[in-house]
Design a protein around this motif. Structure first.
Motif, PDB file in Angstrom:
ATOM      1  N   TYR A 102       0.822  -1.218   0.000  1.00  0.00           N
ATOM      2  CA  TYR A 102       0.000   0.000   0.000  1.00  0.00           C
ATOM      3  C   TYR A 102       0.849   1.257   0.000  1.00  0.00           C
ATOM      4  O   TYR A 102       0.486   2.279   0.544  1.00  0.00           O
ATOM      5  N   ARG A 103       2.025   1.170  -0.585  1.00  0.00           N
ATOM      6  CA  ARG A 103       2.885   2.358  -0.625  1.00  0.00           C
ATOM      7  C   ARG A 103       2.249   3.417  -1.538  1.00  0.00           C
ATOM      8  O   ARG A 103       1.417   3.089  -2.404  1.00  0.00           O
ATOM      9  N   ARG A 104       2.643   4.627  -1.333  1.00  0.00           N
ATOM     10  CA  ARG A 104       2.131   5.727  -2.172  1.00  0.00           C
ATOM     11  C   ARG A 104       2.769   5.646  -3.550  1.00  0.00           C
ATOM     12  O   ARG A 104       3.995   5.626  -3.677  1.00  0.00           O
ATOM     13  N   ARG A 105       1.929   5.557  -4.586  1.00  0.00           N
ATOM     14  CA  ARG A 105       2.480   5.335  -5.913  1.00  0.00           C
ATOM     15  C   ARG A 105       2.626   6.616  -6.736  1.00  0.00           C
ATOM     16  O   ARG A 105       3.293   6.646  -7.752  1.00  0.00           O
ATOM     17  N   GLY A 106       1.919   7.668  -6.358  1.00  0.00           N
ATOM     18  CA  GLY A 106       2.067   8.931  -7.078  1.00  0.00           C
ATOM     19  C   GLY A 106       1.911  10.097  -6.133  1.00  0.00           C
ATOM     20  O   GLY A 106       1.301   9.930  -5.069  1.00  0.00           O
ATOM     21  N   PRO A 107       2.433  11.255  -6.476  1.00  0.00           N
ATOM     22  CA  PRO A 107       2.374  12.397  -5.555  1.00  0.00           C
ATOM     23  C   PRO A 107       0.947  12.875  -5.280  1.00  0.00           C
ATOM     24  O   PRO A 107       0.682  13.453  -4.247  1.00  0.00           O
ATOM     25  N   ASP A 108      -0.016  12.585  -6.204  1.00  0.00           N
ATOM     26  CA  ASP A 108      -1.375  13.083  -5.991  1.00  0.00           C
ATOM     27  C   ASP A 108      -2.301  12.023  -5.387  1.00  0.00           C
ATOM     28  O   ASP A 108      -3.487  12.209  -5.266  1.00  0.00           O
ATOM     29  N   GLN A 109      -1.718  10.843  -4.981  1.00  0.00           N
ATOM     30  CA  GLN A 109      -2.548   9.764  -4.448  1.00  0.00           C
ATOM     31  C   GLN A 109      -2.971  10.073  -3.012  1.00  0.00           C
ATOM     32  O   GLN A 109      -2.152  10.473  -2.189  1.00  0.00           O
ATOM     33  N   VAL A 110      -4.301   9.875  -2.746  1.00  0.00           N
ATOM     34  CA  VAL A 110      -4.830  10.155  -1.409  1.00  0.00           C
ATOM     35  C   VAL A 110      -5.358   8.850  -0.817  1.00  0.00           C
ATOM     36  O   VAL A 110      -5.954   8.047  -1.499  1.00  0.00           O
TER      37      VAL A 110
END
Ligand code: CUA
Length: 321
Positions: free
Chosen positions: A48-56
Motif C-alpha cells: 500500500y505504498r504511495r504510488r504517485g504524488p497526488d494519491q490520497v
C-alpha cells in the motif's frame, strides 16, 4: 532432549519436562506473533505504498468481525497459558504425600543440610533417585534462594520463616545448586551440588557416613533437655496446651482469632511464646530465643509433629473457664 544444547540445563526432575513444555509453548506463541506482525508490516508497507504524488488514502471502515477476532483469539491463548501455568505451579508447590522431609539452613555463605536419618552435609546434598524429596528450609541471617536449574526448582530461603521446595530426581548425577538471591560479598560462591544416586548406592552412602542421631531422635532429646514436657502434659499443675495433635490443626487464640498451627507458628511459639497465646492459657512460657539454633528448631518441630494426631486436645481447650 536438551543435553547437548548449551543454552538449556539438563532435565533431571519429574517436573522439569512440564516446566520446559510450558516455557517453549509461551516462547512459540511469542515468536509466532512477533513474526506475523513484522512480516505484515513489511508486506503492507510495500503493497500500500504511495504510488504517485497526488494519491490520497481511503478512510478505513470499522471491521467488527476482525476486531472481535483479534480480541478473542489472544484472550483464549492467554487463558490457556494461565490455566496451564497455574497447574504447573501447583504441581511444583505441593509436595506429594509420600515425600520424604529433608532440612536445609542457609547462612552467609553456605548451605547446611540434614537428612531425616541424621546425616549432615554442607554445600552438598545426596538424594536417592525416584523418591520425592521435600526440603524444609530457613535462613540464619539474610534472604537466600535455593535454585537447582536441572530440577527447575527455586525458592527463597528466609530468616524466621519456613519455605519448602520439592523435587524427585529422575537420574543419577551431580546437579549444580545456586543461591539465587544476592546475600552479601560471597553470594556468588554460595554454591553447591545435589548428588542424585541410585537407591542402593544412596543407602550405602548413608551408612558409610557418620549419621549420628536421626532428626527425630535429636528433636526428642531436645524436647527433654529443654524440659518442654514438664509443662506440656496433662498431669501437671502448670497449664500449658498439650502438643499432641497440635501441628496442622487450628488453634483458637486469646484474642479470639484462629490460627493454623503450622511450622512457622510452632517456631514462633518456641522463640516468642507471648506473641500468640492459646485461648484459656496464661503467657507463662519462657522464651527459648538464643538457646536453640535453626537446626535444633527444625529438629524440635519435626519431633513435635510426631506427637500423634489424636483428638482436639491441642490448642482448643473447650469448656475451660
Ligand atoms: Cu545466599 Cu546469595
Amino acid at each position: 532432549m536438551w543435553q547437548n544444547f548449551p543454552l538449556f540445563p539438563d532435565q533431571a526432575s519429574t517436573l522439569a519436562g512440564d516446566v520446559d513444555a510450558l516455557y517453549f509453548f509461551a516462547l512459540g506463541v511469542a515468536a509466532f506473533f512477533s513474526l506475523l506482525i513484522a512480516v505484515s508490516i513489511l508486506v503492507l508497507a510495500v503493497r500500500y505504498r504511495r504510488r504517485g504524488p497526488d494519491q490520497v488514502g481511503v478512510p478505513e471502515r470499522a471491521n467488527f468481525l476482525l476486531e472481535i477476532a483479534w480480541s478473542v483469539i489472544p484472550l483464549a491463548i492467554l487463558l490457556f497459558l494461565f490455566f496451564w501455568g497455574a497447574r504447573v505451579y501447583f504441581d511444583l508447590s505441593r509436595p506429594p504425600g509420600d515425600a520424604v522431609e529433608y532440612f536445609a539452613v542457609g547462612k552467609q555463605w553456605m548451605w547446611k543440610f540434614q537428612h531425616p536419618e541424621g546425616n549432615r552435609e554442607i554445600n552438598e546434598l545426596h538424594v536417592p533417585v525416584g523418591t520425592p524429596i521435600k526440603l524444609t528450609m530457613t535462613s540464619e541471617d539474610v534472604i537466600h534462594s535455593f535454585f537447582v536449574p536441572d530440577f527447575r526448582v527455586k525458592a527463597d530461603v528466609l530468616p524466621g520463616r519456613y519455605t519448602t521446595v520439592w523435587f524427585e530426581a529422575t537420574k543419577p548425577g551431580r546437579f549444580q545448586l545456586f543461591c539465587a538471591e544476592y546475600c552479601g560479598a560471597e553470594h556468588s560462591r554460595m554454591i553447591g551440588r545435589i548428588v542424585a544416586m541410585e537407591p542402593h548406592a544412596y543407602q550405602a552412602w548413608l551408612t558409610s557416613g557418620n549419621a549420628g542421631q536421626t532428626v527425630l531422635a535429636s528433636g526428642e532429646e531436645l524436647f527433654a533437655a529443654l524440659a518442654c514436657n514438664t509443662c506440656h502434659r496433662a498431669d501437671t499443675n502448670v497449664r500449658a496446651p498439650l502438643l499432641t495433635g497440635l501441628p496442622g490443626s487450628e488453634v483458637r487464640l486469646l484474642d479470639g482469632s484462629v490460627t493454623l498451627a503450622d511450622d512457622s507458628y510452632l517456631r514462633e511459639s518456641i522463640l516468642r511464646p507471648a506473641e500468640r497465646i492459646v485461648a484459656g492459657y496464661q503467657p507463662v512460657m519462657p522464651t527459648y530465643q538464643g538457646q536453640v539454633s535453626e537446626e535444633q528448631l527444625l529438629q524440635l518441630i519435626a519431633y513435635i509433629k510426631t506427637l500423634g494426631a489424636a483428638g482436639p486436645a491441642a490448642g482448643a481447650p473447650e469448656g475451660q473457664p
